[in-house]
Design a protein around this motif. Sequence first.
Motif, short mmCIF file in Angstrom:
data_model
loop_
_atom_site.label_atom_id
_atom_site.label_comp_id
_atom_site.label_asym_id
_atom_site.label_seq_id
_atom_site.Cartn_x
_atom_site.Cartn_y
_atom_site.Cartn_z
N MET A 1 11.01 14.70 -19.72
CA MET A 1 12.35 14.12 -19.83
C MET A 1 13.24 15.07 -20.64
O MET A 1 12.81 15.61 -21.65
N GLN A 2 14.46 15.23 -20.19
CA GLN A 2 15.41 16.10 -20.87
C GLN A 2 16.19 15.28 -21.90
O GLN A 2 16.88 14.32 -21.56
N TYR A 3 16.08 15.66 -23.22
CA TYR A 3 16.73 14.93 -24.28
C TYR A 3 18.10 15.53 -24.65
O TYR A 3 18.74 15.08 -25.59
N TYR A 4 18.54 16.57 -23.98
CA TYR A 4 19.81 17.21 -24.28
C TYR A 4 20.71 17.14 -23.05
O TYR A 4 20.25 17.27 -21.90
N THR A 5 21.99 16.97 -23.31
CA THR A 5 22.94 16.96 -22.20
C THR A 5 23.21 18.39 -21.74
O THR A 5 22.85 19.37 -22.42
N LYS A 6 23.87 18.49 -20.63
CA LYS A 6 24.18 19.81 -20.08
C LYS A 6 25.13 20.58 -21.00
O LYS A 6 25.00 21.79 -21.17
N GLN A 7 26.07 19.83 -21.62
CA GLN A 7 27.01 20.48 -22.54
C GLN A 7 26.30 21.04 -23.78
O GLN A 7 26.62 22.12 -24.26
N GLN A 8 25.30 20.27 -24.31
CA GLN A 8 24.57 20.73 -25.48
C GLN A 8 23.70 21.95 -25.17
O GLN A 8 23.55 22.84 -25.98
N LEU A 9 23.11 21.96 -23.98
CA LEU A 9 22.31 23.11 -23.58
C LEU A 9 23.17 24.36 -23.43
O LEU A 9 22.69 25.49 -23.61
N GLN A 10 24.44 24.18 -23.13
CA GLN A 10 25.36 25.31 -22.98
C GLN A 10 26.03 25.71 -24.29
O GLN A 10 26.87 26.59 -24.30
N GLY A 11 25.68 25.01 -25.40
CA GLY A 11 26.19 25.39 -26.71
C GLY A 11 27.30 24.51 -27.23
O GLY A 11 27.80 24.76 -28.33
N ALA A 12 27.72 23.50 -26.51
CA ALA A 12 28.80 22.64 -26.97
C ALA A 12 28.29 21.64 -28.00
O ALA A 12 27.08 21.42 -28.14
N GLY A 13 29.21 21.03 -28.76
CA GLY A 13 28.84 20.06 -29.78
C GLY A 13 28.27 18.78 -29.20
O GLY A 13 27.44 18.12 -29.81
N GLY A 14 28.70 18.43 -28.02
CA GLY A 14 28.19 17.22 -27.37
C GLY A 14 28.78 15.96 -27.97
O GLY A 14 29.79 15.96 -28.68
N TYR A 15 28.12 14.85 -27.69
CA TYR A 15 28.58 13.56 -28.17
C TYR A 15 28.06 13.29 -29.59
O TYR A 15 27.09 13.89 -30.04
N SER A 16 28.71 12.35 -30.27
CA SER A 16 28.22 11.91 -31.57
C SER A 16 27.03 10.97 -31.37
O SER A 16 26.83 10.44 -30.27
N PRO A 17 26.23 10.73 -32.44
CA PRO A 17 25.06 9.85 -32.29
C PRO A 17 25.42 8.42 -31.90
O PRO A 17 24.56 7.68 -31.41
N GLY A 18 26.68 8.03 -32.13
CA GLY A 18 27.09 6.68 -31.73
C GLY A 18 27.10 6.45 -30.24
O GLY A 18 27.02 5.32 -29.77
N VAL A 19 27.18 7.55 -29.49
CA VAL A 19 27.16 7.45 -28.02
C VAL A 19 25.73 7.63 -27.56
O VAL A 19 25.07 8.62 -27.89
N ARG A 20 25.24 6.68 -26.83
CA ARG A 20 23.83 6.68 -26.41
C ARG A 20 23.61 7.63 -25.25
O ARG A 20 23.27 7.24 -24.14
N VAL A 21 23.85 8.91 -25.50
CA VAL A 21 23.68 9.93 -24.48
C VAL A 21 22.88 11.07 -25.09
O VAL A 21 23.14 11.47 -26.23
N GLY A 22 21.95 11.63 -24.38
CA GLY A 22 21.19 12.78 -24.86
C GLY A 22 20.24 12.38 -25.99
O GLY A 22 19.63 11.30 -25.98
N ASN A 23 20.12 13.24 -27.00
CA ASN A 23 19.19 13.01 -28.11
C ASN A 23 19.92 12.31 -29.26
O ASN A 23 19.87 12.76 -30.41
N TRP A 24 20.58 11.20 -28.98
CA TRP A 24 21.35 10.49 -30.00
C TRP A 24 20.45 9.93 -31.10
O TRP A 24 20.83 9.89 -32.27
N ASN A 25 19.26 9.51 -30.76
CA ASN A 25 18.36 8.93 -31.76
C ASN A 25 17.89 10.00 -32.76
O ASN A 25 17.85 9.76 -33.99
N GLU A 26 17.55 11.18 -32.28
CA GLU A 26 17.10 12.25 -33.16
C GLU A 26 18.22 12.69 -34.09
O GLU A 26 18.00 12.95 -35.29
N GLU A 27 19.44 12.78 -33.56
CA GLU A 27 20.57 13.19 -34.40
C GLU A 27 20.89 12.13 -35.45
O GLU A 27 21.25 12.45 -36.58
N ALA A 28 20.77 10.87 -35.11
CA ALA A 28 21.01 9.81 -36.08
C ALA A 28 19.98 9.86 -37.20
O ALA A 28 20.31 9.71 -38.39
N ASN A 29 18.70 10.06 -36.86
CA ASN A 29 17.66 10.19 -37.88
C ASN A 29 17.87 11.44 -38.75
O ASN A 29 17.62 11.42 -39.97
#
Length: 404
Positions: free
Chosen positions: A1-29
Amino acid sequence: MQYYTKQQLQGAGGYSPGVRVGNWNEEANMQETKLKELLLKQQEGSLKLNIFQQRVAIALQPVNCSTIRNDGLIHFGDVLQLANVGAAAFLTCDIEDRDTRVGDFSCTVSATVSNGSVACSTFLIAKYSPAQPSICDREYSDDALHYGQKLRIIANPMVQGETLDGLGGSRPLYLYSRPVGTTHFAKFSRHQLVALTDRASYDTVWQVVAVDPGQRGVSEGVQVMAGAPFLLQHCATKQDLCLENHSFVNDLGSQLEVSAHSSFSKGQKSVCDMERMGRTQGQLDKAEGEPNHWTFLTGNTVATLPMTSDQGEGAQALIKIIAQSADAGPGGWVGLKRKLLHLDVDGSGAVNAEDLSIALRHAGLCLNGGELQLLARQWPTVHSDQVDVLALVQAIEKAFCTDY
């Protein structure tokens, strides 16, 4: 399973942990863990900001300059400031700005006009007694400072977090200078380096000289008055303490560089001054300029500094370390005892501290200047730089027999 979004893999900041997309749980912890570490460091006082505040608070704590006798003279044991006459700048030190080279402990010395009478800008003076005095070394029985008398300038031990005493703390820091070389020089002017060190060598010896070259021979032996201008001359290189025209900023504020350099006028000012006083150009040497003019400032408070209360305990602890190192070193305690007794060539029992350091180094123990001074104060002789080797050997042997 891929825990990173396409934007994060390309180096972008991505979403904040409040948005349940990508590795939001790991970032919140991870953010929760960082917050706990921050609160723990803040509680322990180990944040960089807390360390900086503690450092500045120790260096800039107010100190009352005092004298042991209110007679207008400079005495050994006074708490004083060293000020430049022309610029009204006070000599100061920053013990956290250190030389990072191995085996060469030194910290920065500069001048400032804004700190006032604080721990980093107050100093002590101590007599210098050579191991083998010559006919040119004059000894004075009183506690006043004289022109031409050799002395050491010691930093206030409060700047190291210790209590103020008459010995400069458990690890005295001496004002020193050394000739210009490829590795030691002033940062901006490239003149002779001036700093603080814990090694009590001849590089830490200075003397007070009269400003007027024609009065230096007459003034030798005269007591130094508080507030009187003078030249602070380095005994080993004959260069004068100099306030340079180079400014910089450190953690303690705006500073001026200090070096050892005899500053002479490049024009005809000194020649005109001598002609105005009725002297010809060849009668006197050219006088040093205002960057070399300094003075000692003391306070009106009459107080005698106490000696360190833990001097005996520190010496006994050091003796135990020497005994343990001697047992583990080559030749054991018997070999070290033989080396120490061989240092007493003339049979007087007095041994130079530097020779004692070399003998202990062969046993695998390297002592700094403060530790050697501690041994010299605990087992003193007539001269301040010598140790009573017979009493020292007895103390080490007693500690060795007690432990083993």
